[in-house]
Scaffold this motif. Structure first.
Motif, PDB file in Angstrom:
ATOM      1  N   LEU A 276       0.721  -0.967   0.020  1.00  0.00           N
ATOM      2  CA  LEU A 276      -0.053   0.105  -0.060  1.00  0.00           C
ATOM      3  C   LEU A 276       0.638   1.233   0.044  1.00  0.00           C
ATOM      4  N   PHE A 277       1.791   1.353   0.771  1.00  0.00           N
ATOM      5  CA  PHE A 277       2.839   2.383   0.847  1.00  0.00           C
ATOM      6  C   PHE A 277       3.423   2.605  -0.591  1.00  0.00           C
ATOM      7  N   PHE A 278       3.866   1.756  -1.129  1.00  0.00           N
ATOM      8  CA  PHE A 278       4.596   2.004  -2.586  1.00  0.00           C
ATOM      9  C   PHE A 278       3.430   2.375  -3.552  1.00  0.00           C
ATOM     10  N   ALA A 279       2.295   1.689  -3.387  1.00  0.00           N
ATOM     11  CA  ALA A 279       1.322   1.955  -4.432  1.00  0.00           C
ATOM     12  C   ALA A 279       0.857   3.499  -4.307  1.00  0.00           C
ATOM     13  N   ILE A 280       0.823   3.994  -2.997  1.00  0.00           N
ATOM     14  CA  ILE A 280       0.309   5.579  -2.920  1.00  0.00           C
ATOM     15  C   ILE A 280       1.532   6.237  -3.481  1.00  0.00           C
ATOM     16  N   LEU A 281       2.920   5.898  -3.259  1.00  0.00           N
ATOM     17  CA  LEU A 281       3.806   6.702  -3.828  1.00  0.00           C
ATOM     18  C   LEU A 281       3.694   6.510  -5.514  1.00  0.00           C
ATOM     19  N   LEU A 282       3.649   5.426  -6.060  1.00  0.00           N
ATOM     20  CA  LEU A 282       3.382   5.383  -7.556  1.00  0.00           C
ATOM     21  C   LEU A 282       2.381   5.842  -8.099  1.00  0.00           C
TER      22      LEU A 282
ATOM     23  N   PRO B 200       8.411  10.832 -12.208  1.00  0.00           N
ATOM     24  CA  PRO B 200       9.054  10.326 -13.279  1.00  0.00           C
ATOM     25  C   PRO B 200       9.290   8.994 -13.252  1.00  0.00           C
ATOM     26  N   GLY B 201       9.190   8.235 -14.231  1.00  0.00           N
ATOM     27  CA  GLY B 201       9.625   6.695 -14.434  1.00  0.00           C
ATOM     28  C   GLY B 201       8.635   5.894 -13.593  1.00  0.00           C
ATOM     29  N   ARG B 202       7.499   6.182 -13.056  1.00  0.00           N
ATOM     30  CA  ARG B 202       6.573   5.297 -12.201  1.00  0.00           C
ATOM     31  C   ARG B 202       6.264   4.107 -13.042  1.00  0.00           C
ATOM     32  N   THR B 203       5.975   4.051 -14.432  1.00  0.00           N
ATOM     33  CA  THR B 203       5.609   2.972 -15.108  1.00  0.00           C
ATOM     34  C   THR B 203       6.975   2.173 -14.852  1.00  0.00           C
ATOM     35  N   THR B 204       8.030   2.265 -15.064  1.00  0.00           N
ATOM     36  CA  THR B 204       9.111   1.424 -14.732  1.00  0.00           C
ATOM     37  C   THR B 204       9.224   0.951 -13.541  1.00  0.00           C
ATOM     38  N   PHE B 205       8.957   1.636 -12.525  1.00  0.00           N
ATOM     39  CA  PHE B 205       8.972   1.213 -11.173  1.00  0.00           C
ATOM     40  C   PHE B 205       7.723   0.168 -11.000  1.00  0.00           C
ATOM     41  N   ARG B 206       6.509   0.357 -11.611  1.00  0.00           N
ATOM     42  CA  ARG B 206       5.552  -0.581 -11.623  1.00  0.00           C
ATOM     43  C   ARG B 206       6.016  -2.022 -12.099  1.00  0.00           C
ATOM     44  N   VAL B 207       6.750  -1.881 -13.175  1.00  0.00           N
ATOM     45  CA  VAL B 207       7.363  -3.341 -13.983  1.00  0.00           C
ATOM     46  C   VAL B 207       8.126  -3.908 -12.927  1.00  0.00           C
ATOM     47  N   LEU B 208       9.123  -3.097 -12.352  1.00  0.00           N
ATOM     48  CA  LEU B 208      10.168  -3.684 -11.383  1.00  0.00           C
ATOM     49  C   LEU B 208       9.590  -4.366 -10.490  1.00  0.00           C
ATOM     50  N   PHE B 209       8.549  -3.835  -9.727  1.00  0.00           N
ATOM     51  CA  PHE B 209       7.805  -4.478  -8.363  1.00  0.00           C
ATOM     52  C   PHE B 209       7.294  -5.631  -8.977  1.00  0.00           C
TER      53      PHE B 209
ATOM     54  N   GLY C 168       4.643  -7.235  -5.179  1.00  0.00           N
ATOM     55  CA  GLY C 168       4.114  -6.597  -6.485  1.00  0.00           C
ATOM     56  C   GLY C 168       2.820  -6.777  -6.795  1.00  0.00           C
ATOM     57  N   TRP C 169       2.282  -7.929  -6.510  1.00  0.00           N
ATOM     58  CA  TRP C 169       0.737  -8.296  -6.652  1.00  0.00           C
ATOM     59  C   TRP C 169       0.022  -7.327  -6.051  1.00  0.00           C
ATOM     60  N   CYS C 170       0.285  -7.178  -4.659  1.00  0.00           N
ATOM     61  CA  CYS C 170      -0.606  -6.254  -3.689  1.00  0.00           C
ATOM     62  C   CYS C 170      -0.492  -4.859  -4.217  1.00  0.00           C
ATOM     63  N   LEU C 171       0.712  -4.514  -4.761  1.00  0.00           N
ATOM     64  CA  LEU C 171       0.793  -3.102  -5.400  1.00  0.00           C
ATOM     65  C   LEU C 171      -0.031  -2.931  -6.338  1.00  0.00           C
ATOM     66  N   VAL C 172      -0.130  -3.703  -7.256  1.00  0.00           N
ATOM     67  CA  VAL C 172      -0.665  -3.255  -8.680  1.00  0.00           C
ATOM     68  C   VAL C 172      -2.394  -3.323  -8.328  1.00  0.00           C
ATOM     69  N   VAL C 173      -2.777  -4.265  -7.324  1.00  0.00           N
ATOM     70  CA  VAL C 173      -4.264  -4.133  -7.035  1.00  0.00           C
ATOM     71  C   VAL C 173      -4.726  -3.065  -6.307  1.00  0.00           C
ATOM     72  N   PHE C 174      -3.657  -2.332  -5.378  1.00  0.00           N
ATOM     73  CA  PHE C 174      -3.933  -1.214  -4.653  1.00  0.00           C
ATOM     74  C   PHE C 174      -3.753  -0.073  -5.656  1.00  0.00           C
ATOM     75  N   LEU C 175      -2.924   0.017  -6.552  1.00  0.00           N
ATOM     76  CA  LEU C 175      -2.895   0.993  -7.577  1.00  0.00           C
ATOM     77  C   LEU C 175      -4.139   1.069  -8.522  1.00  0.00           C
ATOM     78  N   ALA C 176      -4.715  -0.182  -8.631  1.00  0.00           N
ATOM     79  CA  ALA C 176      -6.174   0.041  -9.215  1.00  0.00           C
ATOM     80  C   ALA C 176      -7.203   0.794  -8.403  1.00  0.00           C
ATOM     81  N   ALA C 177      -7.050   0.392  -6.986  1.00  0.00           N
ATOM     82  CA  ALA C 177      -8.066   0.826  -6.129  1.00  0.00           C
ATOM     83  C   ALA C 177      -7.876   2.197  -6.118  1.00  0.00           C
ATOM     84  N   LEU C 178      -6.768   2.575  -5.963  1.00  0.00           N
ATOM     85  CA  LEU C 178      -6.645   4.220  -5.782  1.00  0.00           C
ATOM     86  C   LEU C 178      -6.872   5.090  -6.903  1.00  0.00           C
ATOM     87  N   GLY C 179      -7.049   4.347  -8.241  1.00  0.00           N
ATOM     88  CA  GLY C 179      -7.415   4.990  -9.329  1.00  0.00           C
ATOM     89  C   GLY C 179      -8.888   5.420  -9.228  1.00  0.00           C
TER      90      GLY C 179
END
Length: 274
Positions: free
Chosen positions: A66-72, A77-86, A150-161
């Motif tokens: 959740l922490f990194f999802a909020i940051l990303l 800059p480069g947030r797409t790259t960070f999402r892929v890396l995670f 990474g899975w949690c981050l991607v799901v949280f990113l979708a929810a934050l949107g």
């Protein structure tokens, strides 16, 4: 049918002293396999280890994700790259990363012990990570957090949107700081997703298998066994398929009860917020 028949067949096997040889008849023993499991100290140890793994991984994975999802989620800059890396660890084979972490935590030549002894100089001797119960569970848990983050981050990113920007703007007009926005806007907005992620992570924790099998093989002396490794050995090492099946249904009931309690109590909180 593809899942129903194996499930029913497994339930049937759990009531038998099952013979794998077609020339030998299987013996019906009723609930003996279930009673045996309930009195098996090693089975309870495996459940306890799964519980420890849960406590070490689920809160950390959800919180860090959740922490990194909020940051990303912010426009950096480069947030797409960070999402892929995670997300790369999520799609990497469990076998590959388990063997990698086994090498990292090896007592003599492992990178972790080199870092602690030769680089940081916090200890003079390497920690026997995989040779003791609690240190081995820590090592396996570190892998679990890294793999699932990474899975949690991607799901949280979708929810934050889905949280409206106007809510944050209204909070800003009321003088809310970043913490107040998180507590009063972000958390209520993603509460359903938070429950969903937590429940799946808890289920996954009780079903941990390849990392334990490959990193410790349940050792030393069975002290790091988890339910799935213990069932696997009973069924495929000792050919006691009836006993392994019985334990699998006990575990399924246990997971169902835990998941139900999570939905009941966290779901009630959700309704209270509304």
């Amino acid at each position: 049918m593809t899942t129903g028949y194996p499930l029913i067949r497994s339930l049937q096997i759990s009531f038998y002293k099952w013979s794998v040889l077609p020339t030998q008849a299987s013996t019906f023993i009723g609930a003996d396999n279930y009673l045996r499991a309930l009195g098996d100290a090693q089975f309870w140890t495996s459940l306890a280890n799964a519980g420890v793994y849960l406590l070490m991984t689920v809160p950390a994975t959800v919180a860090i994700g959740l922490f990194f999802a909020i940051l990303l989620h912010a426009k950096i800059p480069g947030r797409t790259t960070f999402r892929v890396l995670f997300y790369i660890p999520v799609v990497t084979s469990w076998v590959v990363v388990s063997l990698l972490f086994k090498f990292l935590f090896t007592t003599d030549d492992g990178a972790i012990n080199w870092f602690l002894t030769d680089f940081l100089h916090v200890t003079q001797q390497g920690v026997p990570w995989l040779e003791q119960r609690w240190t081995a569970l820590i090592a396996v848990s570190v892998l679990g957090v890294w793999k699932n983050l990474g899975w949690c981050l991607v799901v949280f990113l979708a929810a934050l949107g889905g949280v409206g920007e106007e809510l944050y703007e209204a909070a800003s007009l009321d003088g809310a700081n970043a913490w107040h926005k998180f507590v009063n806007v972000t958390l209520p907005g993603i509460r359903g997703t938070l429950l969903f992620v937590t429940v799946l992570q808890v289920i996954g924790a009780f079903n941990v298998f390849p990392s334990v099998l490959l990193m410790t093989n349940g050792g030393p002396a069975g002290s790091t066994e988890v339910p799935l490794t213990y069932m696997y050995k009973q069924a495929f090492s000792f050919l006691d398929f009836g006993y392994g099946s019985a334990m699998s249904f006990i575990l399924a009931i246990f997971i169902f009860v835990v998941s139900y309690l999570q939905f009941k109590f966290l779901g009630e909180k959700k309704e209270m917020v509304k």
